[in-house]
Write a protein that holds these residues in place. Structure first.
Motif, short mmCIF file in Angstrom:
data_model
loop_
_atom_site.label_atom_id
_atom_site.label_comp_id
_atom_site.label_asym_id
_atom_site.label_seq_id
_atom_site.Cartn_x
_atom_site.Cartn_y
_atom_site.Cartn_z
N THR A 177 -112.69 -145.87 -7.58
CA THR A 177 -112.38 -145.67 -8.99
C THR A 177 -111.13 -146.46 -9.33
O THR A 177 -110.20 -146.51 -8.53
CB THR A 177 -112.12 -144.18 -9.28
N ARG A 189 -111.89 -139.66 -12.08
CA ARG A 189 -113.09 -139.08 -11.49
C ARG A 189 -113.21 -137.62 -11.84
O ARG A 189 -112.22 -136.94 -12.01
CB ARG A 189 -113.05 -139.25 -9.99
N SER A 222 -126.94 -141.76 -14.83
CA SER A 222 -125.80 -142.60 -14.46
C SER A 222 -124.98 -142.01 -13.33
O SER A 222 -123.99 -142.62 -12.91
CB SER A 222 -124.89 -142.82 -15.67
N THR A 223 -125.35 -140.85 -12.85
CA THR A 223 -124.58 -140.25 -11.77
C THR A 223 -125.49 -139.36 -10.94
O THR A 223 -126.67 -139.17 -11.27
CB THR A 223 -123.38 -139.44 -12.31
N VAL A 273 -122.63 -132.51 -16.54
CA VAL A 273 -122.42 -133.84 -15.96
C VAL A 273 -121.41 -134.56 -16.84
O VAL A 273 -121.55 -134.55 -18.07
CB VAL A 273 -123.75 -134.62 -15.93
N LEU A 332 -119.01 -138.19 -17.32
CA LEU A 332 -118.58 -139.54 -16.94
C LEU A 332 -117.36 -139.89 -17.76
O LEU A 332 -117.38 -139.78 -18.99
CB LEU A 332 -119.69 -140.56 -17.25
N THR A 356 -115.80 -147.40 -12.12
CA THR A 356 -116.27 -146.85 -10.85
C THR A 356 -117.14 -147.88 -10.16
O THR A 356 -117.91 -148.58 -10.81
CB THR A 356 -117.11 -145.58 -11.08
N GLY A 366 -121.62 -146.26 -13.02
CA GLY A 366 -121.50 -144.83 -13.30
C GLY A 366 -121.68 -143.97 -12.08
O GLY A 366 -121.26 -142.83 -12.08
N ALA A 367 -122.30 -144.49 -11.04
CA ALA A 367 -122.51 -143.66 -9.85
C ALA A 367 -121.18 -143.26 -9.26
O ALA A 367 -120.23 -144.02 -9.28
CB ALA A 367 -123.34 -144.43 -8.83
N GLY A 368 -121.13 -142.08 -8.71
CA GLY A 368 -119.94 -141.65 -8.01
C GLY A 368 -118.97 -140.89 -8.87
O GLY A 368 -117.97 -140.43 -8.37
N ARG A 369 -119.27 -140.80 -10.14
CA ARG A 369 -118.30 -140.08 -10.95
C ARG A 369 -118.75 -138.65 -11.20
O ARG A 369 -119.92 -138.37 -11.20
CB ARG A 369 -118.16 -140.79 -12.29
#
Lengths: 232, 232
Positions: A200, A232, B38-39, B94, B96, B200, B229-232
């Motif tokens: 991030t 995050r 996106s996540t 969820v 972001l 991210t 967006g992944a990982g957030r």
């Protein structure tokens, strides 16, 4: 329990001892604080008047052994915390994703993460000095140094802002680190395995359309962002 | 309401109409799905047996108008969803974070974000075909292409894995975009204002210690990560 232990760790309770992956749980105060201080976003859970659960993303900041959350005086949980003498029962959860863990088997796929779960009762903060401290902490929690470099709230703005406090007492951290744990009989399978780190960071600051171009970029924005984990 | 409207948007309910910032709320199915896709991390809220709220970070995947969450059969919410005929009341959120919004005034500081809140009843999935589909979706949700490139769960592993389903019916998205909205009288203040984008991404893949060095990096890991967006 010695005073040192009391200082160094939160006391586990039935609620904060996980039913699974207990080896990942920690009550270490330093670790809990490090995780909380690595981000500004939490997920606030409470039980609505109809008895149903609600989870809302919210900004927060830690000051010593207290979390401060803020929002509009019109928001449901903040209103609820003000109406009840004993506070509003809440659960505040913070999660940082550090990596994707790819094992040879679907079952052993995992995620490297650090999380903190706080249980307690949220109370509205009404003392003006504590409210000012909390609001500065939330602004500085998003971007260290910013609270001193903007116009403080005036009477009307402060009246429209609710601040709630949640004391850090019933708290646990959970973390997974390291590579995949494959079954011995899977090691010869032809699938790549390892960890894909999740990162991030900050992009290039975008000035407001109405910003006077002679206003310089502040020092806390130079270099593209002040710390790891934020956002995050 | 026409069929087209039903297809294109979720029906707002008392629970999904926010008490504040209503202009940021949306019930558009495409937007909701984009945010969810996106996540892979959600925050699952439920009411524990003692009546207190609990919020846990959990992996999930969307398949059409359904969310699938998975975990150990020993985990509290997943067990709860299996024991109740009518399912477990949950809230899945969820979030972001896209940027930090720095205004001249502390009060107008904000965050650019996209979030989805889903209310409903979670049900345990027992049908083997649906369970297989859900587990593949969760693995592919973390990393597209991975489900076909690992060993599927065997009978013992599948027996230890609980899958719960939450239908997307009572759903809303919320988003903030753009720069700060300062008061006209603040525009001449000497504070920088604008947006600091939050990004991210993925780092360099780290092979497992026991990985055969002749196993190549798979195509879905080349280039350092499959999607935003992944990982957030």
């Amino acid at each position: 329990m010695s005073e040192e232990t009391l200082k160094g760790a939160y006391q586990p309770t039935e609620r904060t001892v996980p039913t699974r992956s207990r080896e990942r749980a920690s009550y270490d105060r330093t670790l809990v604080h490090q995780i909380l201080d690595s981000t500004f976003l939490c997920h606030l859970g409470f039980v609505a008047e109809d008895g149903r659960p609600v989870v809302l993303p919210t900004l927060f900041a830690r000051v010593e052994d207290r979390l401060y959350l803020h929002g509009s005086t019109g928001s449901r949980p903040l209103r609820g915390a003000g109406e009840r003498d004993d506070g509003l029962p809440v659960c505040v959860t913070v999660t940082l994703v550090d990596g994707l863990v790819l094992a040879r088997s679907a079952f052993h796929h995992s995620v490297n993460y650090r999380s903190v779960v706080v249980h307690g009762h949220a109370h509205q903060v009404t003392d003006p000095a504590e409210r000012a401290l909390a609001l500065d902490a939330v602004v500085d929690g998003v971007l260290a140094g910013r609270a001193a470099d903007c116009r403080p709230g005036d009477a009307r703005e402060l009246a429209a802002t609710a601040v709630i406090r949640l004391d850090l007492r019933e708290v646990s951290a959970k973390a997974r680190t390291g590579g995949p744990h494959d079954e011995p009989e899977d090691l010869a399978l032809p699938h790549w395995s390892g960890v894909l780190p999740v990162t991030t960071g900050f992009g290039v600051p975008i000035p407001a359309d109405d910003l006077d171009p002679t206003v310089p970029l502040p020092h806390y924005l130079a270099g593209g962002g002040p710390r790891n984990g934020a956002g995050r």
